[in-house]
Scaffold this motif. Structure first.
Motif, PDB file in Angstrom:
ATOM      1  N   VAL A 183      19.778 -95.617 -14.115  1.00 51.39           N
ATOM      2  CA  VAL A 183      18.391 -95.226 -13.901  1.00 51.39           C
ATOM      3  C   VAL A 183      18.192 -93.860 -14.555  1.00 51.39           C
ATOM      4  O   VAL A 183      18.713 -92.854 -14.078  1.00 51.39           O
ATOM      5  N   GLN A 184      17.458 -93.842 -15.647  1.00 49.92           N
ATOM      6  CA  GLN A 184      17.244 -92.612 -16.412  1.00 49.92           C
ATOM      7  C   GLN A 184      16.061 -91.793 -15.892  1.00 49.92           C
ATOM      8  O   GLN A 184      15.978 -90.590 -16.138  1.00 49.92           O
ATOM      9  N   LYS A 185      15.184 -92.471 -15.167  1.00 49.76           N
ATOM     10  CA  LYS A 185      14.010 -91.787 -14.600  1.00 49.76           C
ATOM     11  C   LYS A 185      13.522 -92.599 -13.421  1.00 49.76           C
ATOM     12  O   LYS A 185      13.538 -93.836 -13.462  1.00 49.76           O
ATOM     13  N   ASP A 186      13.078 -91.920 -12.361  1.00 45.84           N
ATOM     14  CA  ASP A 186      12.538 -92.633 -11.210  1.00 45.84           C
ATOM     15  C   ASP A 186      11.528 -91.762 -10.488  1.00 45.84           C
ATOM     16  O   ASP A 186      11.882 -90.732  -9.914  1.00 45.84           O
ATOM     17  N   GLU A 187      10.281 -92.166 -10.546  1.00 43.66           N
ATOM     18  CA  GLU A 187       9.199 -91.484  -9.830  1.00 43.66           C
ATOM     19  C   GLU A 187       8.530 -92.448  -8.847  1.00 43.66           C
ATOM     20  O   GLU A 187       7.360 -92.299  -8.518  1.00 43.66           O
ATOM     21  N   THR A 188       9.306 -93.412  -8.377  1.00 40.82           N
ATOM     22  CA  THR A 188       8.773 -94.436  -7.486  1.00 40.82           C
ATOM     23  C   THR A 188       9.385 -94.319  -6.102  1.00 40.82           C
ATOM     24  O   THR A 188      10.377 -93.625  -5.892  1.00 40.82           O
TER      25      THR A 188
END
Length: 243
Positions: A233-238
């Motif tokens: 996971v390189q990005k997570d804003e959830t």
């Protein structure tokens, strides 16, 4: 949650290791900041020599409108994006990808099973890109997949998370659906599916074997690409648990 899945093929004359370094070190920092992206995954094959692709990139958006706004993608392939970072990422791909050989897919992800709390970082993933049998409509395929096959697949031994991804535009999509099975270790994945490479052999686990037998009822098995890889996971804003 809607996502844009790109199955990546390296440019001719480039090794997988060279591709991987270029993709993860230079391209990923651009792609994960594309306008509207709330979650970004990379999946690197565990056995590149047997894998059908060099990697998978998954960009998540809150809505289909957000995805189209960023990528101008009404179907499974994007047009020229107008958003600044999306356009930069599209231009950058030409430096390391065989763009014409990379299938694309846009769809809505549905979580069918989850024992991870939504944290898929570092898990091993079996992605199957599904093509319906000749003579079967997409609607008949989906009905069978959703109501007959999915209850089997989500209970395959060792599976800790299972997604189905339905195409947002079936008439233009390159596949009829995507099935994603997550395992905690590569050993558990192989133990369930008998898969040392990107395609499974005859599974020996009871439910896995039953699911494998069932796919012949609705899939053109020889036409469905597969990939086994480790997801980062390189990005997570959830809210990861439910995306």
């Amino acid at each position: 949650m809607y996502k844009h899945i790109a199955l990546l093929v390296r440019r001719e004359g480039t090794t997988h290791d060279e591709f991987r370094e270029r993709w993860l070190e230079e391209h990923t920092p651009i792609a994960r900041d594309i306008e509207g992206v709330v979650r970004y995954h990379t999946v690197v094959p565990t056995d590149p020599e047997h894998a059908e692709f060099d990697g998978i990139a998954e960009l998540y958006f809150e809505s289909l409108a957000d995805l189209h706004d960023a990528l101008r993608s009404p179907g499974s392939r994007d047009d020229d994006p107008t958003k600044a970072i999306a356009a930069k990422a599209r231009e950058d791909m030409d430096d390391f990808l065989a763009v014409e050989k990379r299938p694309r897919y846009i769809g809505e992800e549905v979580v069918q099973r989850d024992e991870t709390g939504g944290d898929t970082d570092g898990l091993y993933k079996h992605s199957a890109f599904l093509v319906r049998k000749p003579g079967m409509t997409h609607e008949a395929f989906r009905e069978y997949w959703e109501h007959q096959h999915t209850p089997l697949a989500r209970d395959i031994e060792g599976v800790v998370r299972y997604h189905t991804v339905y195409p947002s535009d079936p008439e233009r999509a390159e596949f009829d659906g995507v099935a994603e099975l997550y395992f905690e270790t590569l050993e558990k994945l192989h133990d369930a599916l008998g898969s040392p490479g990107s395609r499974d052999y005859d599974p020996t686990k009871e439910i896995a074997a039953k699911a494998r037998e069932d796919v012949d009822n609705f899939l053109a098995v020889e036409e469905r690409p597969r990939l086994i890889g480790r997801e980062i996971v390189q990005k997570d804003e959830t809210d990861a648990e439910g995306y």
